[in-house]
Design a protein around this motif. Structure first.
Motif, mmCIF file in Angstrom:
data_model
loop_
_atom_site.group_PDB
_atom_site.id
_atom_site.type_symbol
_atom_site.label_atom_id
_atom_site.label_comp_id
_atom_site.label_asym_id
_atom_site.label_seq_id
_atom_site.Cartn_x
_atom_site.Cartn_y
_atom_site.Cartn_z
ATOM 1 N N ILE A 109 0.846 -1.202 0.000
ATOM 2 C CA ILE A 109 0.000 0.000 0.000
ATOM 3 C C ILE A 109 0.880 1.250 0.000
ATOM 4 N N GLN A 110 1.947 1.240 0.804
ATOM 5 C CA GLN A 110 2.850 2.384 0.851
ATOM 6 C C GLN A 110 3.504 2.628 -0.502
ATOM 7 N N LYS A 111 3.815 1.553 -1.205
ATOM 8 C CA LYS A 111 4.399 1.667 -2.549
ATOM 9 C C LYS A 111 3.413 2.376 -3.481
ATOM 10 N N LYS A 112 2.137 2.019 -3.396
ATOM 11 C CA LYS A 112 1.100 2.645 -4.226
ATOM 12 C C LYS A 112 0.918 4.123 -3.831
ATOM 13 N N VAL A 113 0.958 4.413 -2.522
ATOM 14 C CA VAL A 113 0.847 5.796 -2.040
ATOM 15 C C VAL A 113 2.013 6.625 -2.586
ATOM 16 N N ASP A 114 3.219 6.087 -2.514
ATOM 17 C CA ASP A 114 4.395 6.798 -3.027
ATOM 18 C C ASP A 114 4.279 7.052 -4.534
ATOM 19 N N GLU A 115 3.746 6.073 -5.247
ATOM 20 C CA GLU A 115 3.545 6.202 -6.691
ATOM 21 C C GLU A 115 2.565 7.350 -6.994
ATOM 22 N N LEU A 116 1.469 7.421 -6.243
ATOM 23 C CA LEU A 116 0.491 8.495 -6.441
ATOM 24 C C LEU A 116 1.064 9.858 -6.048
ATOM 25 N N LYS A 117 1.879 9.904 -5.007
ATOM 26 C CA LYS A 117 2.508 11.169 -4.605
ATOM 27 C C LYS A 117 3.487 11.652 -5.669
ATOM 28 N N ARG A 118 4.201 10.711 -6.296
ATOM 29 C CA ARG A 118 5.092 11.090 -7.398
ATOM 30 C C ARG A 118 4.273 11.650 -8.567
ATOM 31 N N GLU A 119 3.142 11.005 -8.841
ATOM 32 C CA GLU A 119 2.248 11.470 -9.901
ATOM 33 C C GLU A 119 1.771 12.893 -9.598
ATOM 34 N N LEU A 120 1.442 13.170 -8.348
ATOM 35 C CA LEU A 120 1.006 14.512 -7.949
ATOM 36 C C LEU A 120 2.136 15.532 -8.067
ATOM 37 N N SER A 121 3.352 15.119 -7.727
ATOM 38 C CA SER A 121 4.477 16.061 -7.761
ATOM 39 C C SER A 121 4.829 16.468 -9.193
ATOM 40 N N VAL A 122 4.479 15.638 -10.172
ATOM 41 C CA VAL A 122 4.753 15.950 -11.567
ATOM 42 C C VAL A 122 3.736 16.956 -12.111
ATOM 43 N N LEU A 123 2.525 16.954 -11.545
ATOM 44 C CA LEU A 123 1.494 17.886 -12.001
ATOM 45 C C LEU A 123 1.908 19.314 -11.656
ATOM 46 N N PRO A 124 1.539 20.276 -12.505
ATOM 47 C CA PRO A 124 1.931 21.665 -12.220
ATOM 48 C C PRO A 124 1.251 22.183 -10.952
ATOM 49 N N ASN A 125 1.981 23.012 -10.201
ATOM 50 C CA ASN A 125 1.435 23.617 -8.989
ATOM 51 C C ASN A 125 0.510 24.758 -9.407
ATOM 52 N N ILE A 126 -0.762 24.623 -9.092
ATOM 53 C CA ILE A 126 -1.737 25.631 -9.541
ATOM 54 C C ILE A 126 -1.759 26.865 -8.653
ATOM 55 N N LEU A 127 -1.336 26.719 -7.393
ATOM 56 C CA LEU A 127 -1.341 27.852 -6.467
ATOM 57 C C LEU A 127 -0.018 28.604 -6.593
ATOM 58 N N LYS A 128 -0.109 29.874 -6.950
ATOM 59 C CA LYS A 128 1.076 30.695 -7.156
ATOM 60 C C LYS A 128 1.125 31.802 -6.120
ATOM 61 N N ARG A 129 2.337 32.168 -5.740
ATOM 62 C CA ARG A 129 2.541 33.289 -4.813
ATOM 63 C C ARG A 129 3.740 34.066 -5.325
ATOM 64 N N GLY A 130 3.621 35.382 -5.371
ATOM 65 C CA GLY A 130 4.727 36.205 -5.872
ATOM 66 C C GLY A 130 4.674 36.375 -7.383
ATOM 67 N N ILE A 131 3.477 36.367 -7.963
ATOM 68 C CA ILE A 131 3.371 36.555 -9.407
ATOM 69 C C ILE A 131 3.638 38.015 -9.757
ATOM 70 N N GLY A 132 4.270 38.233 -10.886
ATOM 71 C CA GLY A 132 4.504 39.592 -11.377
ATOM 72 C C GLY A 132 5.576 40.352 -10.639
ATOM 73 N N SER A 133 6.234 39.742 -9.642
ATOM 74 C CA SER A 133 7.300 40.453 -8.933
ATOM 75 C C SER A 133 8.597 40.282 -9.692
ATOM 76 N N ARG A 134 9.380 41.319 -9.707
ATOM 77 C CA ARG A 134 10.662 41.264 -10.435
ATOM 78 C C ARG A 134 11.757 40.819 -9.485
ATOM 79 N N ALA A 135 12.622 39.935 -10.003
ATOM 80 C CA ALA A 135 13.714 39.412 -9.182
ATOM 81 C C ALA A 135 14.921 40.323 -9.247
#
Length: 188
Positions: free
Chosen positions: A162-188
């Motif tokens: 089960i842990q192997k399957k959980v880790d597999e799904l977490k890897r799948e989630l980590s590959v998906l783009p992060n939809i929540l952004k913070r600091g948009i439009g700020s210049r570095a």
């Protein structure tokens, strides 16, 4: 644009509304605000969630903490003013142009993860019951048979699978783009 804030602000909804109206010079109109917490539960299938329900579901499962969701009627080029005004109480934003399909895919992946993690509790009953319960989870037929065989031998092996399957799904989630952004439009 959808903004997310810590729910710890004093008189949070009104304070937030007044601050947003003054920062962005919006007319004196109510800004839709929603509370997101783990009490959010819907028996509806994810495919029939509306956009707000999908946003709430994804936020809850991504951060595992409550938040205020504000549906701002404009798109922001920068959230620097929000970061300055609210500091760490401002969690981030999601573009209003986000597609419902993207959110559904993310929500479905979170649902699979929750189902797999919850399947650990199934193994305190006879194996034929376990097999029927596991058919409602994202495990394949071969994985179900393997889990039932392992249950007869050793529950520790079941937990590892089960842990192997959980880790597999977490890897799948980590590959998906992060939809929540913070600091948009700020210049570095």
């Amino acid at each position: 644009m959808y903004l997310f804030f810590e729910p710890t602000l004093d008189d949070r909804k009104r304070t937030l509304e007044v601050a947003l109206l003054s920062i962005y010079g919006l007319s004196e109109q109510p800004i839709p605000t929603y509370f997101c917490d783990n009490a959010f539960c819907s028996r509806k299938p994810i495919k029939s969630f509306n956009l707000i329900e999908l946003l709430k579901y994804c936020l809850i499962h991504q951060f595992d903490k409550p938040a205020l969701l504000v549906a701002l009627p404009i798109e922001l080029e920068s959230d620097t003013a929000l970061i300055q005004q609210f500091g760490d109480a401002y969690l981030g934003c999601i573009s209003g142009a986000i597609k419902k399909g993207e959110l559904q895919n993310l929500a479905l992946t979170y649902r699979k993860l929750v189902q797999v993690e919850g399947s650990r509790r199934f193994f305190s009953v006879p194996s034929f019951v376990v097999e029927e319960r596991l058919k409602q989870t994202p495990f394949t037929e071969m994985e179900i048979k393997s889990l039932v065989k392992l249950q007869d031998k050793n529950l520790k092996l079941v937990d590892q699978l089960i842990q192997k399957k959980v880790d597999e799904l977490k890897r799948e989630l980590s590959v998906l783009p992060n939809i929540l952004k913070r600091g948009i439009g700020s210049r570095a």
